[in-house]
Each structure stands twice: as C-alpha cells, then as structure tokens.
Enzyme design. Structure first.
Site, PDB file in Angstrom:
ATOM      1  N   CYS A 177       0.807  -1.224   0.000  1.00 25.66           N
ATOM      2  CA  CYS A 177       0.000   0.000   0.000  1.00 25.66           C
ATOM      3  C   CYS A 177       0.835   1.268   0.000  1.00 25.66           C
ATOM      4  CB  CYS A 177      -0.938   0.006   1.210  1.00 25.66           C
ATOM      5  SG  CYS A 177      -1.937  -1.485   1.323  1.00 25.66           S
ATOM      6  N   HIS A 317      -2.866   7.882   5.896  1.00 26.49           N
ATOM      7  CA  HIS A 317      -3.085   6.560   5.315  1.00 26.49           C
ATOM      8  C   HIS A 317      -4.517   6.112   5.626  1.00 26.49           C
ATOM      9  CE1 HIS A 317      -2.043   2.810   3.513  1.00 26.49           C
ATOM     10  NE2 HIS A 317      -2.125   2.113   4.631  1.00 26.49           N
ATOM     11  N   GLU A 328      -1.545   4.943  13.640  1.00 24.41           N
ATOM     12  CA  GLU A 328      -1.186   6.137  12.868  1.00 24.41           C
ATOM     13  C   GLU A 328      -1.374   7.399  13.705  1.00 24.41           C
ATOM     14  OE1 GLU A 328      -1.822   8.014   8.396  1.00 24.41           O
ATOM     15  OE2 GLU A 328      -3.248   6.521   9.127  1.00 24.41           O
ATOM     16  N   LYS A 349      -9.602   8.164   1.763  1.00 25.04           N
ATOM     17  CA  LYS A 349     -10.069   6.795   1.509  1.00 25.04           C
ATOM     18  C   LYS A 349     -11.524   6.628   1.921  1.00 25.04           C
ATOM     19  CE  LYS A 349      -5.706   4.202   1.835  1.00 25.04           C
ATOM     20  NZ  LYS A 349      -4.756   5.264   2.201  1.00 25.04           N
ATOM     21  N   PHE A 413       1.631  -3.537   3.841  1.00 23.03           N
ATOM     22  CA  PHE A 413       1.983  -4.876   4.294  1.00 23.03           C
ATOM     23  C   PHE A 413       3.481  -5.105   4.058  1.00 23.03           C
ATOM     24  CE2 PHE A 413      -2.371  -7.248   3.787  1.00 23.03           C
ATOM     25  CZ  PHE A 413      -2.900  -6.435   4.774  1.00 23.03           C
TER      26      PHE A 413
END
Length: 425
Positions: A177, A317, A328, A349, A413
């Site tokens: 990502c 993120h 985060e 997102k 990941f």
C-alpha cells in the site's frame, strides 16, 4: 552524457502535471470536486457475481472510456486494466504538464525523462483469468502468449515509457500500500540529485476482482458493511476494515529550473521524503508507532518544517482498519509532539476507498490540491470518533484553511512506510 560535476547537487523538484482515474472521478477536476463535496464512490459491485462472496462492495472504475484519452483499441484489447488505468492517468498528466520527449520537437531530452510507475499486484485480473484457463486445461495450450508481459507489475512502466519516449530510468517499486508514495519519493530523489530532469511518477491497481475480495476478506482486512456509503470509516469507532478500490494516479515531477525555462505551470514543490520499515510483522503495524513516526519525521525535517510558521495538512493513510488508525494517530503524536493538535488531517479513503498500489499517488494529488485551494477535504462519515483517534481528522465536511505544508503518508503490508512532504509555491 550528464555532466558528472552536477551529479548529487541538490535541485528543487516541482509538480507540473497530474492525472487520475478513480471511482470518484476519471480526471483531476472531477476527482477534486468529489473530494471537497464529500461524495463517496464506493458501491455494490455489479461487474461480476458476488452472491457467494462475503464482501460485495468496492470502488470500481465506472464511466471510463480509455479511447477518450487517445488510447488505441489494440492496446486496450491486449493490456490488463491496471496498465490501461495507468496509461490514462499518465496521458492526462503529461498533457497537463506540456512535457514532450519526442526526438524532433521535444522540450526535454528523452534520456532525461524517467518513469517511476508502480503497482502492488500488477496484472491481477490477467493472472486470475489465465489460472482459470490452466485449471480447465492443464496442457497450457490456451494460455495467452501475452500473459507474462501483461501481468508483470512493471508492464505499466514499460508501456508508459514507450508511449512517451522516456529513455531515462524506468523503475517499478512494489511495496504494497506504500507503493506509489515510494515511487514519488524515489523519483524526487532522482531529480534532486540531477540524474533526471523530470519523471512520470505514480501507481496503478486493479485488484477488485473475486479472488482479490476473497483473499483480503479471509485475512479479516475488509469491511463487511452492507451499506457501501457507510463502509470506509477511517478513525471511526465503528470501523471494520478497508474497502478495496481500483484506480491510478500520476504526477509529473520536474526540476525547478527546467520547468521555469519552458514556462510550465507549477502546482507545488516536493520538499521531503521519508522511508522506513517496521521490521515487525507482515501485515500488522509496529504497535509503538516508532518506525512510522520516524518516517514522517524524516520527511518533515527535510521539508524544513517550522512550527511557528507552518500550517500543515496531512492526507493520512487512514485505512479504516482497527490497528492502522490508532497506530497512525500515535505516530502523528510522536512525530509532531505538542503540534499534533494543530494538524489538519483527513483520510480521503473514506470516499475513494483503498487503491492499494495506486492510492498513495492519488492521495498526493489530493494533498497538492488541498494546498493550492486552501481547502482540507473531509473524512466523511466520521460521526463516532474513536477516542484513541483524537486529533483533528476533519469530520464529514471540508474546511477552509491557509495551508503551507502538506504530508501524504502510506503504510503497507511488509512494514513498508513512506511519507512525502509538499510545499505550497
């Protein structure tokens, strides 16, 4: 040959073009309009049957006509969707920048134009389709001769380089990502140290297919919401996982003096890049957030962050997974200390979903436009904030702010962490 006496001298790096393909818009204008108005592009999937799948929602690309970008029909027939999306975004960005590496009338030498176009998975749809064929007939006679050159993650980089005659370095970074944030950061360093004058940098992904949904769902990473408009819930106490989405985004990075000489329109300047690894777990973030915070601090320090002068926006993120969002938040607090409470933060997102290898570049574009327009895009549906996520995540509606510095961070990941810093110019 480059002038070796100039190598490794720090150059300024600016952004002169942008392009995007996403579930909330297939060009930069519509993408930004959706962001500031809080429009969600996540919906029920209709492109293939989902009756037996546990997850039935995603951010699919719709109303997309690749020919409208000048992409030829034979190319469309032969290429995986991730490469087609990448090409559409690159064409937009190069047209926007006005760069031309043609041999006769170009304004940049072909060997000084780089391509840093990346993907986390590559041609996942091609892999899926050809594996189905092989399972049905293990002689292999029906496997496409184009299978390998369409499924490899660097297919998009190669095709884009050929299309624009970009004969400089052509690199495909695969970092889950964090893929396209790393692409932008590494392209920035390439230009900053005089190894290229410009770069086509970004990422692309097309993984919202049955096997993609099933694999991420079985790893307990995806939201199982039956309401697609209330499914991607970054920093929300009700969050239950991320929402997969397809898309591509490209930024044209250019050496400042080169851009000035040709009269380019400059969007913003890239001023910092951080890169670290958690070295902890293949999917879970390091719980003390030390490596994530160090990544952010690296970009911030290189950018010359001044807490007395800077107004900072962070495109987080913000995946909407239980572990990411709280970790985060801790990373922001460790990196910024007392200044963390003054940050303007959001996760886009919540609207465009998680485009995996393409998401960092799309979020970099959102960061550039936030700085340029003095507007913080919202984290929509943030109606029940998690007490552990107690910073200003711009809930539900956009907010005007005089911003000077933007950060866009991505964690992938494998423990891959990347952060770029962008300054208003």
């Amino acid at each position: 040959m480059p002038n070796l006496n100039l190598l490794n001298m720090d150059k300024r790096v600016v952004i002169t073009g942008m392009g995007v393909v996403s579930c909330i818009g297939n060009d930069v204008k519509s993408f930004w309009d959706s962001l500031v108005n809080g429009r969600c592009g996540i919906d029920f999937i209709s492109e293939f049957p989902t009756d037996r799948l546990e997850v039935k929602i995603g951010g699919k690309i719709r109303n997309f006509d690749p020919e409208s970008y000048g992409i030829a029909k034979p190319f469309i027939r032969k290429q995986d969707p991730f490469t087609i999306y990448a090409m559409a975004a690159a064409i937009q960005a190069m047209d926007d920048s006005g760069l031309d590496a043609s041999e006769d009338n170009g304004n940049i030498s072909p060997d000084r134009l780089a391509t840093y176009m990346s993907s986390g998975m590559g041609g996942f749809q091609s892999i899926y389709q050809e594996c189905v064929k092989m399972n049905e007939d293990d002689s292999g006679q029906w496997i496409s001769p184009n299978f390998v050159p369409t499924m490899i993650p660097n297919a998009a980089a190669g095709q884009i380089a050929m299309h624009f005659n970009a004969q400089g370095p052509s690199i495909c970074i695969t970092a889950a990502c964090a893929t396209s944030t790393h692409s932008i950061g590494e392209a920035y360093r390439l230009i900053r140290h005089s190894y290229a004058d410009a770069a086509i940098a970004g990422g692309s992904e097309a993984c919202t297919i049955p096997i993609g949904l099933a694999s991420f769902a079985n790893s307990r990473a995806l939201s199982r919401s039956d309401n697609p408009k209330y499914a991607s819930l970054p920093f929300n106490a009700n969050r239950g996982g991320f929402v997969m989405a397809d898309g591509a985004a490209v930024l044209i990075l250019e050496e400042y003096e080169h851009a000035i000489r040709r009269g380019a329109d400059i969007y913003a300047e890239i001023v910092g890049y951080g890169s670290t690894c958690d070295a902890f777990h293949i999917t879970a973030p390091r719980p003390d957030a030390s490596t994530q915070a160090r990544c952010i601090s690296q970009a911030m320090a290189e950018a010359g962050f001044d807490p007395g002068k800077d107004s900072v926006y962070i495109n987080a993120h913000g995946t909407g997974t239980r572990l990411n969002d709280s970790t985060e938040t801790l990373a922001f607090k460790k990196a910024f200390g007392d200044f963390a409470g003054k940050l303007h933060i959001s996760s886009t997102k919540s609207m465009h979903g998680h485009m995996l290898g393409g998401t960092g570049a799309a979020e970099a574009i959102a960061t550039v436009l936030a700085l340029r327009n003095g507007t913080v895009p919202p984290t929509i549906n943030l109606d029940v904030p998690d007490p552990e996520c107690d910073l200003d995540y711009t809930p539900c509606t956009a907010k005007k702010a005089e911003l000077t510095l933007g950060l866009s961070d991505s964690f992938g990941f494998g423990g891959h962490n990347a952060c770029i810093a962008i300054r208003k110019i």
